[in-house]
Design a protein around this motif. Structure first.
Motif, mmCIF file in Angstrom:
data_model
loop_
_atom_site.group_PDB
_atom_site.id
_atom_site.type_symbol
_atom_site.label_atom_id
_atom_site.label_comp_id
_atom_site.label_asym_id
_atom_site.label_seq_id
_atom_site.Cartn_x
_atom_site.Cartn_y
_atom_site.Cartn_z
ATOM 1 N N LEU A 151 0.817 -1.212 0.000
ATOM 2 C CA LEU A 151 0.000 0.000 0.000
ATOM 3 C C LEU A 151 0.853 1.265 0.000
ATOM 4 N N LEU A 152 2.097 1.146 0.451
ATOM 5 C CA LEU A 152 2.992 2.314 0.427
ATOM 6 C C LEU A 152 3.219 2.796 -1.007
ATOM 7 N N GLU A 153 3.034 1.896 -1.985
ATOM 8 C CA GLU A 153 3.172 2.255 -3.395
ATOM 9 C C GLU A 153 1.927 2.977 -3.909
ATOM 10 N N ASN A 154 0.819 2.868 -3.181
ATOM 11 C CA ASN A 154 -0.444 3.508 -3.566
ATOM 12 C C ASN A 154 -1.062 4.186 -2.349
ATOM 13 N N PRO A 155 -0.502 5.302 -1.916
ATOM 14 C CA PRO A 155 -0.913 5.944 -0.656
ATOM 15 C C PRO A 155 -2.410 6.253 -0.568
ATOM 16 N N LYS A 156 -3.049 6.497 -1.707
ATOM 17 C CA LYS A 156 -4.480 6.842 -1.666
ATOM 18 C C LYS A 156 -5.332 5.676 -1.161
ATOM 19 N N ASP A 157 -4.791 4.462 -1.230
ATOM 20 C CA ASP A 157 -5.538 3.281 -0.797
ATOM 21 C C ASP A 157 -5.363 2.968 0.695
ATOM 22 N N ILE A 158 -4.426 3.646 1.336
ATOM 23 C CA ILE A 158 -4.066 3.281 2.707
ATOM 24 C C ILE A 158 -5.240 3.413 3.667
ATOM 25 N N SER A 159 -5.963 4.523 3.612
ATOM 26 C CA SER A 159 -7.012 4.767 4.603
ATOM 27 C C SER A 159 -8.108 3.707 4.559
ATOM 28 N N VAL A 160 -8.388 3.168 3.384
ATOM 29 C CA VAL A 160 -9.449 2.164 3.248
ATOM 30 C C VAL A 160 -8.925 0.746 3.460
ATOM 31 N N LEU A 161 -7.797 0.425 2.826
ATOM 32 C CA LEU A 161 -7.338 -0.967 2.807
ATOM 33 C C LEU A 161 -6.431 -1.352 3.973
ATOM 34 N N ALA A 162 -5.666 -0.413 4.530
ATOM 35 C CA ALA A 162 -4.748 -0.768 5.623
ATOM 36 C C ALA A 162 -5.489 -1.380 6.821
ATOM 37 N N PRO A 163 -6.624 -0.824 7.249
ATOM 38 C CA PRO A 163 -7.339 -1.475 8.367
ATOM 39 C C PRO A 163 -7.800 -2.890 8.033
ATOM 40 N N LEU A 164 -8.176 -3.118 6.770
ATOM 41 C CA LEU A 164 -8.637 -4.450 6.362
ATOM 42 C C LEU A 164 -7.490 -5.452 6.367
ATOM 43 N N PHE A 165 -6.334 -5.051 5.823
ATOM 44 C CA PHE A 165 -5.189 -5.961 5.771
ATOM 45 C C PHE A 165 -4.622 -6.211 7.174
ATOM 46 N N THR A 166 -4.645 -5.169 8.020
ATOM 47 C CA THR A 166 -4.203 -5.340 9.408
ATOM 48 C C THR A 166 -5.101 -6.343 10.125
ATOM 49 N N LYS A 167 -6.390 -6.206 9.903
ATOM 50 C CA LYS A 167 -7.351 -7.137 10.507
ATOM 51 C C LYS A 167 -7.099 -8.565 10.025
ATOM 52 N N GLU A 168 -6.774 -8.706 8.747
ATOM 53 C CA GLU A 168 -6.495 -10.036 8.199
ATOM 54 C C GLU A 168 -5.251 -10.637 8.839
ATOM 55 N N ILE A 169 -4.212 -9.833 9.011
ATOM 56 C CA ILE A 169 -2.980 -10.311 9.642
ATOM 57 C C ILE A 169 -3.266 -10.817 11.058
ATOM 58 N N LEU A 170 -3.985 -10.020 11.839
ATOM 59 C CA LEU A 170 -4.293 -10.415 13.209
ATOM 60 C C LEU A 170 -5.200 -11.641 13.246
ATOM 61 N N TYR A 171 -6.121 -11.733 12.291
ATOM 62 C CA TYR A 171 -6.990 -12.909 12.202
ATOM 63 C C TYR A 171 -6.160 -14.170 11.953
ATOM 64 N N LYS A 172 -5.180 -14.059 11.037
ATOM 65 C CA LYS A 172 -4.321 -15.212 10.738
ATOM 66 C C LYS A 172 -3.500 -15.626 11.959
ATOM 67 N N VAL A 173 -3.026 -14.642 12.719
ATOM 68 C CA VAL A 173 -2.269 -14.960 13.936
ATOM 69 C C VAL A 173 -3.176 -15.663 14.950
ATOM 70 N N LEU A 174 -4.407 -15.171 15.086
ATOM 71 C CA LEU A 174 -5.363 -15.802 15.997
ATOM 72 C C LEU A 174 -5.668 -17.244 15.600
ATOM 73 N N GLN A 175 -5.612 -17.511 14.296
ATOM 74 C CA GLN A 175 -5.871 -18.864 13.810
ATOM 75 C C GLN A 175 -4.654 -19.778 13.947
ATOM 76 N N GLY A 176 -3.510 -19.193 14.284
ATOM 77 C CA GLY A 176 -2.259 -19.945 14.332
ATOM 78 C C GLY A 176 -2.087 -20.737 15.611
ATOM 79 N N GLN A 177 -0.916 -21.367 15.705
ATOM 80 C CA GLN A 177 -0.599 -22.287 16.800
ATOM 81 C C GLN A 177 -0.732 -21.643 18.178
ATOM 82 N N HIS A 178 -0.334 -20.358 18.284
ATOM 83 C CA HIS A 178 -0.333 -19.675 19.580
ATOM 84 C C HIS A 178 -1.438 -18.635 19.689
#
Length: 300
Positions: A151-178
């Protein structure tokens, strides 16, 4: 690592280099995302890890929580689920192949939101677990990380997509071993959540004395239960935790201001400058005066 993971790591390394440029810690245009670049092995760095997801893209890092070691490289990620005073050191880095890493900070409310919005079943309230863990990186998690960084390559997308991708990362961690360790820190009434409340209290009042009974009341635990659960999460006692916070803040003040050690010792809560000096030397390896002189020399 699979070939695809290797290619993803290479792309991440290129992006971090592009948006870092030189050694140091670099905040990015994406909220709560920072990059670190080091072209040489470092000495011990003392600091507090906030709740965060950390990934090494090149090199190797070791984090010490009390006397427990967490070592991780490009095949792994590290998560701190609560505020923890740590010692860290870059173990592998060079000018041709610098150490490169990213850090994404998060809040308990973000974890709760994911647990509420997803089909993830909140597990039973389990006994407190260590507030830091290392896991192997999986392709699906790496995909989410690289989409966030792109998203750093497309700054205009950050405000909309960064929260979604952050949520996905945390979701994947929650689904992981720990994932249960991360889940428990956000669930009201869990022993980990109650210890997190005590940690927050100590963080906000590190410079004043407290009775252990006061902390036990805050956690709604007996004194012995508080000690057991606190040590399980942080690898140290509440007093040791407070001492690390005091000494780290003292070091920061001594480095930032032209003031003497005795004055700083009182400001961070010590009643005896001689005790402060002894404990400072034990933690940092040098007396306050010698340590600050050394730090200013290497930072010139």
């Amino acid at each position: 690592m699979s070939e695809r993971i290797h290619k993803q790591q290479e792309e991440l390394a290129q992006l971090i280099e592009r948006y870092s440029g030189k050694d140091g810690v670099h905040m990015t245009a994406i909220p709560f995302l920072s990059f670190t670049r080091r072209s040489h092995v470092t000495g011990s760095n003392f600091g507090v890890y906030n709740p965060s997801f950390c990934m090494v893209v090149q090199g190797v890092k070791e984090v010490l929580l009390a006397h427990e070691s967490f070592r991780y490289g490009p095949a792994d990620y590290l998560v701190a689920s609560v505020d923890l005073p740590v010692t860290s050191q870059v173990m592998e880095a060079s000018s041709p192949v610098p150490y490169l890493s990213l850090k994404l900070e998060f809040t308990p409310s973000q974890i709760l939101e994911i647990l509420s919005d997803s089909e993830t079943r909140v597990g039973p309230k389990v006994s407190a677990k260590r507030g830091m863990f290392v896991s192997r990186i999986e392709l699906s998690l790496l995909d989410a990380v690289i989409r966030l960084v792109r998203l750093l390559e497309n700054p205009k997308d950050i405000s909309v997509l960064a929260p979604l991708f952050t949520k996905e990362i945390l979701y994947k961690v929650l689904q992981g071993q720990h994932g249960v360790m991360l889940e428990q820190m956000a669930i009201e009434g869990s022993s980990t959540k109650r210890i997190r409340d005590v940690i927050e209290h100590i963080m906000n009042n590190y410079d004043r004395s407290f009775r252990i009974e006061e902390l036990a009341d805050l956690a709604n635990m007996s004194v012995s239960s508080l000690h057991r659960h606190f040590k399980e999460v942080t690898a140290m006692s509440p007093i040791q935790f407070q001492k690390q916070l005091r000494l780290q803040e003292a070091r920061r003040l001594l480095l930032a201001e032209s003031t003497d050690a005795a004055d700083v010792s009182f400001r961070v809560g010590y009643e005896s400058p001689s005790q402060f000096s002894r404990e400072y030397s034990r933690m940092f390896g040098l007396s306050p005066i010698q340590d600050i002189k050394h730090l200013r020399t290497i930072n010139v």
